[in-house]
Design a protein around this motif. Sequence first.
Motif, mmCIF file in Angstrom:
data_model
loop_
_atom_site.group_PDB
_atom_site.id
_atom_site.type_symbol
_atom_site.label_atom_id
_atom_site.label_comp_id
_atom_site.label_asym_id
_atom_site.label_seq_id
_atom_site.Cartn_x
_atom_site.Cartn_y
_atom_site.Cartn_z
ATOM 1 N N ILE A 164 -1.179 5.575 1.084
ATOM 2 C CA ILE A 164 1.110 5.793 0.645
ATOM 3 C C ILE A 164 1.469 4.226 1.041
ATOM 4 C CG2 ILE A 164 2.229 6.327 2.997
ATOM 5 C CD1 ILE A 164 0.113 8.406 3.716
ATOM 6 N N PHE A 165 2.337 4.133 0.702
ATOM 7 C CA PHE A 165 3.116 2.451 0.536
ATOM 8 C C PHE A 165 4.034 3.270 1.571
ATOM 9 C CE2 PHE A 165 0.348 1.570 -2.302
ATOM 10 C CZ PHE A 165 0.722 -0.223 -1.885
ATOM 11 N N LYS A 166 4.371 2.623 2.442
ATOM 12 C CA LYS A 166 5.691 3.170 3.653
ATOM 13 C C LYS A 166 6.572 2.665 3.693
ATOM 14 C CE LYS A 166 8.145 5.720 7.045
ATOM 15 N NZ LYS A 166 7.298 5.467 8.418
ATOM 16 N N GLY A 167 7.746 2.360 2.568
ATOM 17 C CA GLY A 167 9.078 1.382 2.349
ATOM 18 C C GLY A 167 9.461 1.880 4.077
ATOM 19 N N THR A 168 10.260 0.491 4.445
ATOM 20 C CA THR A 168 10.732 0.307 5.702
ATOM 21 C C THR A 168 11.870 -0.625 5.634
ATOM 22 O OG1 THR A 168 9.576 -0.787 6.814
ATOM 23 C CG2 THR A 168 9.022 1.367 6.842
ATOM 24 N N LYS A 169 12.962 -0.560 6.550
ATOM 25 C CA LYS A 169 14.059 -2.316 6.285
ATOM 26 C C LYS A 169 13.065 -3.234 6.819
ATOM 27 C CE LYS A 169 17.819 1.045 6.876
ATOM 28 N NZ LYS A 169 18.552 0.845 5.006
ATOM 29 N N VAL A 170 11.964 -3.087 7.193
ATOM 30 C CA VAL A 170 11.219 -4.871 7.504
ATOM 31 C C VAL A 170 9.913 -4.509 7.198
ATOM 32 C CG1 VAL A 170 12.519 -4.480 9.753
ATOM 33 C CG2 VAL A 170 10.322 -3.833 9.377
ATOM 34 N N ASP A 171 9.247 -6.022 6.587
ATOM 35 C CA ASP A 171 7.842 -6.160 6.074
ATOM 36 C C ASP A 171 6.768 -5.954 6.779
ATOM 37 O OD1 ASP A 171 8.439 -8.339 7.695
ATOM 38 O OD2 ASP A 171 8.285 -9.593 6.133
ATOM 39 N N GLY A 172 7.065 -5.776 7.161
ATOM 40 C CA GLY A 172 5.340 -4.423 8.110
ATOM 41 C C GLY A 172 5.901 -4.086 9.013
ATOM 42 N N VAL A 173 4.292 -3.731 10.024
ATOM 43 C CA VAL A 173 4.858 -3.983 11.288
ATOM 44 C C VAL A 173 4.335 -4.595 12.602
ATOM 45 C CG1 VAL A 173 3.498 -2.536 12.773
ATOM 46 C CG2 VAL A 173 2.692 -1.169 10.218
ATOM 47 N N TYR A 174 5.091 -4.880 13.628
ATOM 48 C CA TYR A 174 5.484 -5.213 14.352
ATOM 49 C C TYR A 174 5.135 -5.027 15.787
ATOM 50 C CZ TYR A 174 8.271 -8.389 10.853
ATOM 51 O OH TYR A 174 8.302 -9.292 10.349
ATOM 52 N N ASP A 175 4.824 -5.947 16.670
ATOM 53 C CA ASP A 175 4.698 -5.871 18.347
ATOM 54 C C ASP A 175 5.971 -5.320 19.011
ATOM 55 O OD1 ASP A 175 6.072 -8.125 17.959
ATOM 56 O OD2 ASP A 175 4.628 -8.638 19.490
ATOM 57 N N LYS A 176 7.472 -5.579 17.993
ATOM 58 C CA LYS A 176 8.077 -4.833 18.852
ATOM 59 C C LYS A 176 9.893 -4.820 17.794
ATOM 60 C CE LYS A 176 8.481 -9.685 21.512
ATOM 61 N NZ LYS A 176 8.502 -10.324 22.896
ATOM 62 N N VAL A 179 14.434 -7.138 14.609
ATOM 63 C CA VAL A 179 16.137 -6.834 14.501
ATOM 64 C C VAL A 179 16.259 -7.349 16.095
ATOM 65 C CG1 VAL A 179 17.934 -5.335 14.257
ATOM 66 C CG2 VAL A 179 16.028 -4.679 12.832
ATOM 67 N N LYS A 180 16.108 -6.493 16.783
ATOM 68 C CA LYS A 180 16.866 -7.222 18.033
ATOM 69 C C LYS A 180 16.122 -8.128 18.504
ATOM 70 C CE LYS A 180 17.163 -2.427 18.894
ATOM 71 N NZ LYS A 180 17.267 -1.402 20.061
ATOM 72 N N HIS A 181 15.015 -8.266 18.624
ATOM 73 C CA HIS A 181 13.749 -9.873 19.039
ATOM 74 C C HIS A 181 12.920 -10.671 18.152
ATOM 75 C CE1 HIS A 181 13.228 -7.244 22.960
ATOM 76 N NE2 HIS A 181 13.827 -6.276 21.502
ATOM 77 N N ALA A 182 13.650 -11.511 18.228
ATOM 78 C CA ALA A 182 13.451 -12.707 17.121
ATOM 79 C C ALA A 182 11.854 -13.174 16.972
ATOM 80 C CB ALA A 182 13.621 -14.220 17.509
ATOM 81 N N ASP A 183 10.863 -13.453 18.310
ATOM 82 C CA ASP A 183 9.818 -13.814 18.703
ATOM 83 C C ASP A 183 8.487 -12.997 17.896
ATOM 84 O OD1 ASP A 183 10.796 -12.015 20.867
ATOM 85 O OD2 ASP A 183 9.780 -13.037 22.088
ATOM 86 N N ALA A 184 9.526 -11.534 17.439
ATOM 87 C CA ALA A 184 9.028 -10.383 16.852
ATOM 88 C C ALA A 184 7.519 -10.775 16.263
ATOM 89 C CB ALA A 184 9.376 -9.225 16.703
ATOM 90 N N LYS A 185 6.255 -10.262 16.340
ATOM 91 C CA LYS A 185 4.874 -10.250 15.786
ATOM 92 C C LYS A 185 4.957 -9.671 15.287
ATOM 93 C CE LYS A 185 0.030 -11.072 15.969
ATOM 94 N NZ LYS A 185 -1.456 -11.350 16.615
ATOM 95 N N ARG A 186 4.535 -10.190 13.195
ATOM 96 C CA ARG A 186 3.800 -9.375 12.270
ATOM 97 C C ARG A 186 2.393 -8.698 12.373
ATOM 98 N NH1 ARG A 186 1.954 -9.374 7.221
ATOM 99 N NH2 ARG A 186 2.946 -11.186 7.212
#
Length: 244
Positions: A164-176, A179-186
């Motif tokens: 399944i290809f899940k198209g979103t507004k960001v390039d993957g899954v992040y820990d937070k 958009v709101k957290h610059a230190d979010a980890k992908r």
Amino acid sequence: MTDDTTLPRAKFKRVLLKISGEALMGDQGYGLHPPTVERIAREIKSVHDMGVEICMVIGGGNVFRGLQGSAQGMERTTADYMGMLATVMNALAMQSSLERMDVNTRVISAIRMDEVCEPYIRRRAVRHLEKKRVCIFAAGTGNPYFTTDTAATLRANEMRCEAIFKGTKVDGVYDKDPVKHADAKRYETVTYDEVLQQHLGVMDASAIALARDNDLPIIVFSLDEAGGFRGILNGDGTYTRVHG
């Protein structure tokens, strides 16, 4: 004549693309934005041209979201059926764009409405894919209380898709929220259980459990990145793979 060895080779033969209804809004706050629908259709065509068999599930949140309607006092079953009808509208819009690009497409609905689309019959849908037609599955599972995430995972399993290809507004899954957290980890990869335990929001819990039980990988990528869908199928690009 083109030598087949020079053509790009896809990592998957058959995939399901899941996108939200909101992805079709563009910068609008509601409804369909035709240039955005056309842009996404071009992305799908570029993958179709590689010989990949594609099916799709599109949400209906740009028109009506059943859960929100229920929260505002509407009876939940009625609200969910309204949301299913919204997905049919989005599917027809995508079909129109794809067929203008000479990509044969079938809209297949879990709720019968024979004047505008086909009813869901698994063997017929598989045959459409074998004939290189794009199949857009609409109206969810045909039942209230199930999301289009669950419908996407169900149809992907029934069609024997490889991912399944899940198209979103960001390039993957992040820990937070990145958009709101610059230190979010992908995450490069993440397991189904980690998604559930950490509430990472890839898909709802029922969809993740169904994917886990059938060992169906989920590729989360940015639909806003031009060529991203095709790039991942070529082995490039940025994404997160959800697996066992």
